[in-house]
Design a protein around this motif. Structure first.
Motif, PDB file in Angstrom:
ATOM      1  N   ILE A  71       0.828  -1.205   0.000  1.00  0.00           N
ATOM      2  CA  ILE A  71       0.000   0.000   0.000  1.00  0.00           C
ATOM      3  C   ILE A  71       0.865   1.258   0.000  1.00  0.00           C
ATOM      4  CG2 ILE A  71      -1.951  -1.129   1.125  1.00  0.00           C
ATOM      5  CD1 ILE A  71      -1.064   0.126   3.760  1.00  0.00           C
ATOM      6  N   GLY A  72       2.165   1.100  -0.220  1.00  0.00           N
ATOM      7  CA  GLY A  72       3.073   2.239  -0.230  1.00  0.00           C
ATOM      8  C   GLY A  72       3.373   2.731  -1.632  1.00  0.00           C
ATOM      9  N   ASN A  73       4.038   3.889  -1.701  1.00  0.00           N
ATOM     10  CA  ASN A  73       4.392   4.495  -2.988  1.00  0.00           C
ATOM     11  C   ASN A  73       5.665   3.912  -3.578  1.00  0.00           C
ATOM     12  OD1 ASN A  73       2.197   6.339  -2.958  1.00  0.00           O
ATOM     13  ND2 ASN A  73       3.339   7.667  -1.553  1.00  0.00           N
ATOM     14  N   ASN A  74       6.378   3.114  -2.804  1.00  0.00           N
ATOM     15  CA  ASN A  74       7.616   2.504  -3.273  1.00  0.00           C
ATOM     16  C   ASN A  74       7.503   0.983  -3.193  1.00  0.00           C
ATOM     17  OD1 ASN A  74       9.064   5.087  -3.538  1.00  0.00           O
ATOM     18  ND2 ASN A  74       8.939   5.125  -1.296  1.00  0.00           N
ATOM     19  N   ARG A  75       8.460   0.304  -3.750  1.00  0.00           N
ATOM     20  CA  ARG A  75       8.448  -1.153  -3.708  1.00  0.00           C
ATOM     21  C   ARG A  75       8.517  -1.627  -2.258  1.00  0.00           C
ATOM     22  NH1 ARG A  75      14.095  -4.335  -4.448  1.00  0.00           N
ATOM     23  NH2 ARG A  75      15.244  -3.279  -2.802  1.00  0.00           N
ATOM     24  N   ALA A  76       8.126  -2.863  -2.042  1.00  0.00           N
ATOM     25  CA  ALA A  76       8.218  -3.476  -0.718  1.00  0.00           C
ATOM     26  C   ALA A  76       8.917  -4.821  -0.849  1.00  0.00           C
ATOM     27  CB  ALA A  76       6.838  -3.661  -0.103  1.00  0.00           C
ATOM     28  N   VAL A  77       9.590  -5.217   0.228  1.00  0.00           N
ATOM     29  CA  VAL A  77      10.307  -6.494   0.262  1.00  0.00           C
ATOM     30  C   VAL A  77      10.051  -7.152   1.604  1.00  0.00           C
ATOM     31  CG1 VAL A  77      12.544  -7.655   0.054  1.00  0.00           C
ATOM     32  CG2 VAL A  77      12.123  -5.535  -1.214  1.00  0.00           C
ATOM     33  N   ALA A  78       9.813  -8.457   1.585  1.00  0.00           N
ATOM     34  CA  ALA A  78       9.610  -9.197   2.829  1.00  0.00           C
ATOM     35  C   ALA A  78      10.282 -10.556   2.736  1.00  0.00           C
ATOM     36  CB  ALA A  78       8.120  -9.369   3.113  1.00  0.00           C
ATOM     37  N   LEU A  79      10.617 -11.108   3.900  1.00  0.00           N
ATOM     38  CA  LEU A  79      11.095 -12.476   4.002  1.00  0.00           C
ATOM     39  C   LEU A  79      10.049 -13.285   4.771  1.00  0.00           C
ATOM     40  CD1 LEU A  79      14.898 -12.181   4.912  1.00  0.00           C
ATOM     41  CD2 LEU A  79      13.896 -12.785   2.694  1.00  0.00           C
ATOM     42  N   ALA A  80       9.803 -14.506   4.309  1.00  0.00           N
ATOM     43  CA  ALA A  80       8.827 -15.371   4.968  1.00  0.00           C
ATOM     44  C   ALA A  80       9.473 -16.720   5.253  1.00  0.00           C
ATOM     45  CB  ALA A  80       7.592 -15.563   4.091  1.00  0.00           C
ATOM     46  N   ALA A  81       9.421 -17.143   6.511  1.00  0.00           N
ATOM     47  CA  ALA A  81       9.917 -18.463   6.900  1.00  0.00           C
ATOM     48  C   ALA A  81       8.721 -19.385   7.110  1.00  0.00           C
ATOM     49  CB  ALA A  81      10.751 -18.378   8.178  1.00  0.00           C
ATOM     50  N   LEU A  82       8.863 -20.651   6.674  1.00  0.00           N
ATOM     51  CA  LEU A  82       7.770 -21.618   6.761  1.00  0.00           C
ATOM     52  C   LEU A  82       8.289 -22.911   7.360  1.00  0.00           C
ATOM     53  CD1 LEU A  82       7.716 -20.284   3.511  1.00  0.00           C
ATOM     54  CD2 LEU A  82       5.345 -20.823   4.021  1.00  0.00           C
TER      55      LEU A  82
END
Length: 229
Positions: free
Chosen positions: A169-180
């Motif tokens: 929902i931001g004006n710039n890119r987003a990055v996330a890490l997900a552990a499973l």
């Protein structure tokens, strides 16, 4: 019923419940590691958890290594996101260890990881850059939505088997890490599975389920066949 029988029944029920809980996740290994190999016979090793394992004496540090997670993926597609998953196929040493990790890149203003489930894993997500709206929906009959806006440094958990999503929902890119907590968590995208099955689900069934007219459902099924480009 006698007291001894009561104790036996309670023990039996507890054992059954314990078995159910254990079966909900990857089995625990009985050795230090079991590096997966592409061998198609027992010549290269034993068959464990869906893969052949090499002789432990032949394992190398490379079997437990993957580079490139600092490099973002191409988000120029219909959903504006790309998921880079490091599972047992990418890191052979993960076999039997019950864990995997993914990097998720989202394009600005609307890049979305669409509603989906992981049938074999709980997911914990940490935002590295940007702002995400995330959420999951509980089982019937409540179908309760748990949602939150996350910023860099925030962490959110998606329980195993529940529908969940993320959206930038931001004006710039987003990055996330997900552990499973599975070496191969599995993924079912809800829209693709319901609308894009092969062969298609009868539109009459979906029209009644979604309370839509049959022609609308048919058009949605056709759209679901379009490639993500």
């Amino acid at each position: 019923m006698k007291g001894g029988d009561d104790h036996f029944l309670v023990a039996f029920v507890l054992l059954a419940l314990a078995s159910t809980f254990v079966s909900a996740s990857d089995p625990s290994p009985l050795q230090d590691f079991c590096v997966a190999t592409n061998g198609d016979s027992g010549i290269d090793g034993v068959f464990v958890n869906g893969m052949f394992c090499k002789d432990p004496s032949l394992a190398t540090p490379e079997d437990f290594f993957l580079s490139g997670f600092n490099i973002g993926g191409d988000t120029l597609n219909n959903v504006g996101t790309v998921v880079k998953l490091a599972n047992d196929e990418k890191i052979p040493g993960l076999n039997t260890l019950g864990i995997s990790i993914s990097r998720i890149d989202y394009s600005a203003l609307g890049g979305q990881n669409p509603p989906h489930i992981h049938s074999r894993a709980t997911e914990i997500l940490v935002v590295l850059e940007g702002r995400l709206r995330v959420g999951f929906v509980t089982s019937s009959p409540d179908n309760r939505l748990f949602t939150k806006v996350l910023k860099a440094g925030d962490v959110f958990v998606f329980p195993v088997g529940l529908i969940h999503f993320q959206e930038n929902i931001g004006n710039n890119r987003a990055v996330a890490l997900a552990a499973l907590n599975s070496q191969n968590p599995g993924r079912i995208d809800i829209s693709n599975a319901v609308l894009g099955s092969d062969p298609p689900i009868d539109p009459d069934v979906l029209a009644k389920a979604f309370r839509l007219d049959k022609n609308t459902v048919h058009q949605m099924q056709l759209r679901s066949k379009e490639p993500i480009v």
